[in-house]
Every structure is written in C-alpha cells, then in structure tokens.
Design an enzyme around this catalytic site. Structure first.
Site: not given
Ligand code: F6P
Length: 373
Positions: A113, A133-135, A177, A179, A230, A300
């Site tokens: 974004t 973001t949760i990341d 998660m 990323h 991940e 999430r």
């Molecule tokens: O960026 C947030 C996130 O939850 C990452 O941790 C994960 O890799 C990705 O989104 C998953 O995306 P989606 O919901 O599009 O599968």
C-alpha cells in the site's frame, strides 16, 4: 473551506483498521469540520468509484470490531484486473479523486500500500498513509497496528500447543505469518517459550535444529516447540534467493531482470508450505514424532487488542491533524514515544527486518533458544 477527505484500507486486513478509521473520521468531522468519504475494497473502490459516506452513524460502534468496514483488496492502481484484463487504472483513480473534489486521500495499509500510495502521490494526489500490518515490517516506524493482536493470538496458540506437545512427547512445529520478516515469530516465540525459533533473517541448517532437539531429549526434556516464520528458509534456499536478487538488481536488460524476477516469484510460490517438509525432516532426523500447526489467518482475525486499539486511534487522530495542516506525501510513524510524519518516498519499497543484534534475538539466545544457525 470544508476539506473533503477520502479513506481506503488496502492489502491484508488486520485488527485495528476500524479503530483507525473511527479515530480519523471522528476527529476530522467533529474537530476540523471535514467531510469524510470511504472507498470500498482498497484501490479498486477508488478506480471504480465505490463509495460510502463516513458519517457519525457509520463511525460509531466499530472500535472493537476486527477486519475493516471498508473492505480491502490487494489491487494495485497501475495493474488491476478488470473484466479479465490487467489495466492501468491510475487515470480512473485520479478522475474519481477530482469528481469527488477530494483535498486528500488517506491510505491505510502495509508495504504494498505504501508503494501504491507513493505512485498516486507522484501522479499529483495529496496522500497520507498509516502503517498497518501484522508483519510489523514497514520502514521507519517502530510499530505497525495489528502486530500486537497477532502477537497475542500466536502466543496463546503456542501456550496451548505446549501442553499437548508435553503429553505426547512430540515436536510441534508452529508456522506463523510475517511475510519476509521475523518480528511476529521471534516475539511470539520468546513470549511462548519456544525451544527453536526460525526467522527469514537467520537462514537455518536443519541438522543444527535436530541437534538442539536431541540435546533437549538428552537432558530429559521430551518435547520441543519450534516456531517458524512463514518466510524462514534453509541456508541453501537463502543462497539461491540471494543469487537471484543479485542477478535481478544487476540485470542490464529488461528481459534479464524479468527472468530473475520470475524465478524469484516461482521460488516464493513454491516455498509456501515449506514447514511440511521441515516437520518431516525433523521427525526423520530425531526419530521423534512431529506435528505441524499453521496458524494462518487466525492471526489476522477478531477483535483488536487494547494496545492496537489505542495505537490505531492515536494514528487516526494524528492523521486528521496532518490533513488539517495540509501535510501530504507522508506516512505517520512511531519513533520512540512520538508520532512523526515521514516522507512516503523514504518508506515505499523498503522492508524492515529484525536486525541480527536486536534485543529480541539476543535475549532469545540468552535463554537458550536455538535459531537454527
Ligand atoms: O501482510 C500480512 C499477511 O498476513 C502476511 O503475513 C501473509 O504473508 C499475507 O498477508 C497473507 O496474505 P493473504 O491474506 O492475501 O493470503
């Protein structure tokens, strides 16, 4: 003159988005007398002019709700799938912005974004962004909202896995998660007392993980919890990725760059589910029964933690102040204990990984956690 503000949420959803929309909307409307309009489903709503008026009623009763009342998507302004074709919708977005006589657009989202928002800012729109973001991997901010809730969920899951791992004397691998960053894994791993934590920042050697588990067994500890981000990868995979990144960055022709980018994308696509192989490998190497839990989108979902509600509200209200001062092209960022307005151009396209000398990693090592290196 009344300012007219547009708001959208884009990328993966996360807890705290509604708190941020509410904080922004309430202060913008009630304190600064602005008109606030929401665009649905990320940049798609802006391209296709799907709107909702964010009046008092819409902004009320949403503080504790997970998800986003505006809906979200991973659509990019310059590459959007419309009627089966990939189209550049930047002009349509600019037209919507002017049709509604917007003075500014607020984009709440993660790394993707921020990049898309910068593109729109460079195309002449007044843009302000919030880091969501949760990341927890957005450059120049110490924290993103959504992270604290996900951390709480992942930690609770690890706590629960401990009792079943102990009862069965098993290895339990937990994929979280994050990323390409290990913030969630390292924080949840430490909070949950994981025995092994694997991060994208520290490529692992599966033999070293197995040795750490064998040492635990020899000392009488007959179960192990392995928390895996991940994006974590073995040393061999990390070398492969590094090589491809070098080729991509040094490519002197467009076709070569595209080829390297394509190979990288294929690698990351194939890497999804790598924890299945890792779990099997650990079972074979240690002879100990192993199970895998992938926490996935549970991390999430649901109501935001108190800390995320507070942080998202603060960001939203501060965003209204930035809009009132007509300060555009910035992202609101937490630095230390204050919110700063940092240039979007310095945020977009960068990811914030866990530094190897970060106190989280150091304290993990000190309590005897193995990092697979
Ligand atoms: O960026 C947030 C996130 O939850 C990452 O941790 C994960 O890799 C990705 O989104 C998953 O995306 P989606 O919901 O599009 O599968």
């Amino acid at each position: 003159m009344t300012q007219h503000i547009g708001v959208l949420t884009s990328g993966g959803d996360c807890p705290g988005l509604n708190a941020a929309i509410r904080g922004l909307g309430k202060v913008a409307r009630e304190h600064y007398g602005m008109r606030v309009m929401g665009f649905l489903n990320g940049f798609r709503g802006l391209a296709q002019d799907q709107t909702v008026e964010l009046d008092g009623a819409k902004l009320s009763g949403i503080l504790t709700d997970g998800g986003t009342i505006l809906g979200t998507s991973r659509d990019k302004p310059h590459r959007m799938s419309i009627g089966g074709k990939e189209l550049d919708m930047t002009d349509a977005i600019i037209a919507t912005y002017h049709r509604h006589h917007l003075d500014a657009l607020v984009c709440m989202g993660g790394g993707g974004t921020q990049k898309n928002a910068l593109r729109l800012a460079e195309a002449g729109l007044n843009v302000v962004t919030l880091p969501k973001t949760i990341d927890n991997d957005i450059a120049l901010t110490d924290r993103t909202f959504g992270f604290d809730t996900a951390l709480q969920i992942a930690t609770e899951a690890i706590d629960r896995l401990h009792s079943t791992a102990t009862s069965h004397e098993r290895i339990i691998v937990v994929e979280v998660m994050g990323h390409r960053a290990g913030w969630l894994a390292v924080a949840a791993g430490i909070a949950g007392g994981a025995d092994v934590i694997l991060l994208p920042e520290i490529p692992y050697d599966v033999e070293k993980i197995a040795s750490a588990i064998r040492r635990r067994t020899q000392s009488g500890k007959r179960f192990s919890i392995v928390v895996v981000a991940e994006g974590a990868m073995s040393m061999d995979d990390a070398r492969l990725v590094q090589g491809l990144v070098q080729v991509r960055d040094a490519a002197d022709t467009k076709p070569r760059r595209i080829e390297a980018k394509d190979k990288l994308r294929k690698f990351h696509d194939a890497h999804v589910g790598h924890t299945i192989g890792l779990t099997r490998a650990l079972e074979q190497l240690t002879g100990q029964e192993s199970r895998l839990t992938i926490l996935g989108h549970l991390q999430r979902g649901g109501t935001p933690s108190a800390a995320d509600r507070v942080f998202a509200t603060w960001l939203g209200t501060e965003c209204a102040a930035a809009l009132d001062e007509k300060q555009y092209g910035v992202m609101l960022a937490l630095q230390g204990t204050t919110l700063k307005r940092v240039p979007l151009a310095e945020v977009a396209g960068r990811i914030r990984q866990v530094p190897l000398d970060h106190p989280l990693i150091i304290s993990g090592r000190r309590v005897g956690t193995a990092f697979g290196d």
